[in-house]
Scaffold this motif. Structure first.
Motif, PDB file in Angstrom:
ATOM      1  N   PHE A 144      15.402   8.243  -3.282  1.00 29.04           N
ATOM      2  CA  PHE A 144      14.615   8.274  -4.515  1.00 29.04           C
ATOM      3  C   PHE A 144      13.671   7.081  -4.597  1.00 29.04           C
ATOM      4  CE2 PHE A 144      14.213   6.610  -8.877  1.00 29.04           C
ATOM      5  CZ  PHE A 144      13.394   7.597  -9.396  1.00 29.04           C
ATOM      6  N   LEU A 145      14.217   5.881  -4.408  1.00 29.12           N
ATOM      7  CA  LEU A 145      13.394   4.682  -4.553  1.00 29.12           C
ATOM      8  C   LEU A 145      12.354   4.581  -3.442  1.00 29.12           C
ATOM      9  CD1 LEU A 145      12.993   2.172  -6.291  1.00 29.12           C
ATOM     10  CD2 LEU A 145      14.506   0.939  -4.730  1.00 29.12           C
ATOM     11  N   GLN A 146      12.750   4.909  -2.210  1.00 33.88           N
ATOM     12  CA  GLN A 146      11.803   4.821  -1.103  1.00 33.88           C
ATOM     13  C   GLN A 146      10.685   5.844  -1.257  1.00 33.88           C
ATOM     14  OE1 GLN A 146      12.422   2.299   1.092  1.00 33.88           O
ATOM     15  NE2 GLN A 146      10.334   2.652   1.787  1.00 33.88           N
ATOM     16  N   GLY A 147      11.021   7.029  -1.736  1.00 35.86           N
ATOM     17  CA  GLY A 147       9.987   8.025  -1.994  1.00 35.86           C
ATOM     18  C   GLY A 147       9.015   7.566  -3.066  1.00 35.86           C
ATOM     19  N   LEU A 148       9.542   6.920  -4.097  1.00 32.23           N
ATOM     20  CA  LEU A 148       8.683   6.382  -5.153  1.00 32.23           C
ATOM     21  C   LEU A 148       7.758   5.304  -4.607  1.00 32.23           C
ATOM     22  CD1 LEU A 148       7.931   6.217  -8.161  1.00 32.23           C
ATOM     23  CD2 LEU A 148       9.844   4.625  -8.464  1.00 32.23           C
ATOM     24  N   PHE A 149       8.301   4.421  -3.777  1.00 30.62           N
ATOM     25  CA  PHE A 149       7.482   3.378  -3.160  1.00 30.62           C
ATOM     26  C   PHE A 149       6.394   3.981  -2.274  1.00 30.62           C
ATOM     27  CE2 PHE A 149      10.978  -0.106  -3.376  1.00 30.62           C
ATOM     28  CZ  PHE A 149      10.650  -0.328  -4.700  1.00 30.62           C
ATOM     29  N   HIS A 150       6.761   4.973  -1.484  1.00 30.07           N
ATOM     30  CA  HIS A 150       5.781   5.600  -0.594  1.00 30.07           C
ATOM     31  C   HIS A 150       4.625   6.205  -1.391  1.00 30.07           C
ATOM     32  CE1 HIS A 150       8.251   6.136   3.346  1.00 30.07           C
ATOM     33  NE2 HIS A 150       8.405   4.943   2.814  1.00 30.07           N
ATOM     34  N   TRP A 151       4.951   6.841  -2.500  1.00 32.08           N
ATOM     35  CA  TRP A 151       3.909   7.460  -3.320  1.00 32.08           C
ATOM     36  C   TRP A 151       2.972   6.405  -3.911  1.00 32.08           C
ATOM     37  CZ3 TRP A 151       4.288   8.259  -9.076  1.00 32.08           C
ATOM     38  CH2 TRP A 151       3.166   8.948  -9.555  1.00 32.08           C
ATOM     39  N   LEU A 152       3.539   5.336  -4.448  1.00 28.82           N
ATOM     40  CA  LEU A 152       2.716   4.284  -5.043  1.00 28.82           C
ATOM     41  C   LEU A 152       1.844   3.600  -3.990  1.00 28.82           C
ATOM     42  CD1 LEU A 152       5.317   2.660  -7.485  1.00 28.82           C
ATOM     43  CD2 LEU A 152       3.345   4.074  -8.094  1.00 28.82           C
ATOM     44  N   ILE A 153       2.423   3.316  -2.836  1.00 25.77           N
ATOM     45  CA  ILE A 153       1.654   2.655  -1.779  1.00 25.77           C
ATOM     46  C   ILE A 153       0.567   3.580  -1.249  1.00 25.77           C
ATOM     47  CG2 ILE A 153       1.790   1.674   0.543  1.00 25.77           C
ATOM     48  CD1 ILE A 153       4.621   0.726  -0.163  1.00 25.77           C
ATOM     49  N   ALA A 154       0.886   4.867  -1.102  1.00 22.97           N
ATOM     50  CA  ALA A 154      -0.115   5.829  -0.636  1.00 22.97           C
ATOM     51  C   ALA A 154      -1.273   5.926  -1.621  1.00 22.97           C
ATOM     52  CB  ALA A 154       0.531   7.198  -0.441  1.00 22.97           C
ATOM     53  N   THR A 155      -0.963   5.930  -2.904  1.00 23.04           N
ATOM     54  CA  THR A 155      -2.020   5.975  -3.916  1.00 23.04           C
ATOM     55  C   THR A 155      -2.897   4.733  -3.835  1.00 23.04           C
ATOM     56  OG1 THR A 155      -0.563   7.248  -5.379  1.00 23.04           O
ATOM     57  CG2 THR A 155      -2.487   6.211  -6.379  1.00 23.04           C
ATOM     58  N   ALA A 156      -2.265   3.578  -3.609  1.00 24.45           N
ATOM     59  CA  ALA A 156      -3.029   2.335  -3.485  1.00 24.45           C
ATOM     60  C   ALA A 156      -3.913   2.355  -2.241  1.00 24.45           C
ATOM     61  CB  ALA A 156      -2.071   1.145  -3.439  1.00 24.45           C
ATOM     62  N   LEU A 157      -3.374   2.835  -1.125  1.00 28.50           N
ATOM     63  CA  LEU A 157      -4.168   2.899   0.102  1.00 28.50           C
ATOM     64  C   LEU A 157      -5.347   3.855  -0.048  1.00 28.50           C
ATOM     65  CD1 LEU A 157      -1.458   2.936   2.935  1.00 28.50           C
ATOM     66  CD2 LEU A 157      -2.940   1.044   2.240  1.00 28.50           C
ATOM     67  N   GLU A 158      -5.108   4.976  -0.717  1.00 24.76           N
ATOM     68  CA  GLU A 158      -6.188   5.946  -0.911  1.00 24.76           C
ATOM     69  C   GLU A 158      -7.333   5.336  -1.716  1.00 24.76           C
ATOM     70  OE1 GLU A 158      -8.561   8.912  -2.876  1.00 24.76           O
ATOM     71  OE2 GLU A 158      -7.009   7.745  -3.912  1.00 24.76           O
ATOM     72  N   LEU A 159      -7.000   4.468  -2.653  1.00 21.55           N
ATOM     73  CA  LEU A 159      -8.030   3.822  -3.463  1.00 21.55           C
ATOM     74  C   LEU A 159      -8.815   2.777  -2.673  1.00 21.55           C
ATOM     75  CD1 LEU A 159      -6.038   3.359  -6.790  1.00 21.55           C
ATOM     76  CD2 LEU A 159      -7.995   4.876  -6.429  1.00 21.55           C
ATOM     77  N   THR A 160      -8.207   2.236  -1.621  1.00 23.39           N
ATOM     78  CA  THR A 160      -8.902   1.215  -0.828  1.00 23.39           C
ATOM     79  C   THR A 160      -9.879   1.824   0.176  1.00 23.39           C
ATOM     80  OG1 THR A 160      -7.154   1.175   0.862  1.00 23.39           O
ATOM     81  CG2 THR A 160      -6.917  -0.333  -1.010  1.00 23.39           C
ATOM     82  N   ILE A 161      -9.775   3.122   0.434  1.00 26.68           N
ATOM     83  CA  ILE A 161     -10.678   3.771   1.391  1.00 26.68           C
ATOM     84  C   ILE A 161     -12.045   3.964   0.735  1.00 26.68           C
ATOM     85  CG2 ILE A 161     -11.065   5.806   2.820  1.00 26.68           C
ATOM     86  CD1 ILE A 161      -8.050   6.248   2.851  1.00 26.68           C
ATOM     87  N   PRO A 162     -13.100   3.424   1.323  1.00 27.68           N
ATOM     88  CA  PRO A 162     -14.443   3.594   0.735  1.00 27.68           C
ATOM     89  C   PRO A 162     -14.831   5.064   0.652  1.00 27.68           C
ATOM     90  CG  PRO A 162     -14.442   1.897   2.438  1.00 27.68           C
ATOM     91  CD  PRO A 162     -13.120   2.595   2.536  1.00 27.68           C
ATOM     92  N   LYS A 163     -15.502   5.414  -0.420  1.00 26.65           N
ATOM     93  CA  LYS A 163     -15.921   6.794  -0.649  1.00 26.65           C
ATOM     94  C   LYS A 163     -17.437   6.881  -0.664  1.00 26.65           C
ATOM     95  CE  LYS A 163     -11.730   7.621  -3.322  1.00 26.65           C
ATOM     96  NZ  LYS A 163     -11.156   6.312  -2.907  1.00 26.65           N
TER      97      LYS A 163
END
Length: 219
Positions: A128-147
Motif C-alpha cells: 500500500f505505502l510503496q504503491g502510494l509513493f510510486h504514484w506520487l513520485i511518478a506524478t512529480a516526474l511527469e511534471l518535470t518533463i518539458p511539454k
C-alpha cells in the motif's frame, strides 16, 4: 494500561476480528489510490509514449514515470487482494487449531496479526505505502518533463509542484518512521519482509513448487 489477551477462546476471536477491521480499513484506501493511478495512466498515456525526437533523458523520464505508475497500480491491487484474503482467514481463526501458538499472549490486534500472519501483514503494509509513493513520485516526474508550447510561468509552476510532491513523500516517510510499530523504520520493515518472503518461498520451495514461476519475473 496494556491489556494482555491470551490466545484461545472468545477473547482471541475478538482480537482476530479487530485485526480484520484493520485489513478492511487498509483495503479501502488502497482501492482509492489504485483508481487514482488508473486515472493518471489514462491522462498521461499519449504524453508518455516515446517519440523519435525525444532526447535520451526525456525518454528515460517517460519510461521511469510509466514504470512507476504501472507498478503503483500493481502494488495497490496486491494490497487489496492480500487484505481481502487475510480478512477471510482472520474471520475463520476460531476454527483453526492453535498448534504451537497456544498460550501466546497478544497486547494488540497488530501484534496478533504480526505473530500469526507476518507475511500477509507486511505485504499489506508495504504494497500500500510503496504503491502510494510510486504514484506520487511518478506524478512529480511527469511534471518535470518539458511539454510543447509550455510557457515559462507554467514551467516554473510545474517544477514547484514536482518539488512539493517529492517533499511530501519524504515527510510521509518521516512521519511513518516516527509512528512505526515492531520495526525500527520503513527500511527495516522492508528488509524483514524480504527475509520472511525468502524463508517462505525459497527455503521452503519444496512445499511450494509453484514458486519457481516467480523466476522469469526477475530475469
Amino acid at each position: 494500561m496494556v491489556l494482555s489477551v491470551p490466545r484461545g477462546g472468545m477473547d482471541d476471536m475478538e482480537m482476530a476480528v479487530d485485526a480484520f477491521d484493520w485489513t478492511s480499513n487498509l483495503g479501502a484506501p488502497a482501492a482509492l489510490v489504485g483508481g487514482a493511478v488508473l486515472a493518471t495512466l489514462a491522462e498521461t498515456r499519449e504524453f508518455l509514449a516515446p517519440k523519435r525526437k525525444d532526447s535520451t533523458p526525456r525518454r528515460m523520464l517517460k519510461q521511469a514515470t510509466r514504470f512507476l505508475l504501472l507498478s503503483a497500480f500493481g502494488l495497490e491491487i496486491i494490497s487489496i487482494f492480500v487484505t481481502t484474503v487475510t480478512g477471510t482467514m482472520l474471520l475463520a481463526h476460531g476454527d483453526v487449531p492453535a498448534g504451537d501458538q497456544a498460550g501466546v499472549e497478544y497486547h494488540s490486534p497488530m501484534g496478533f496479526l504480526r505473530y500469526n500472519h507476518e507475511f500477509e501483514y507486511l505485504t499489506a503494509r508495504i504494497t500500500f505505502l510503496q504503491g502510494l509513493f510510486h504514484w506520487l513520485i511518478a506524478t512529480a516526474l511527469e511534471l518535470t518533463i518539458p511539454k510543447e508550447a509550455e510557457g515559462e510561468a507554467s514551467r516554473r509552476m510545474n517544477q514547484f509542484i514536482a518539488a512539493s510532491l517529492f517533499t511530501i513523500v519524504f515527510l510521509m516517510l518521516s512521519f511513518y518512521n516516527a509512528h512505526m510499530s515492531f520495526y525500527e523504520n520503513y527500511f527495516h520493515m522492508t528488509f524483514k519482509y524480504l527475509h520472511v518472503a525468502f524463508e517462505r518461498y525459497v527455503l521452503n520451495i519444496g512445499h511450494r513448487p509453484l514458486a519457481v514461476f516467480y523466476i522469469p519475473g526477475f530475469l
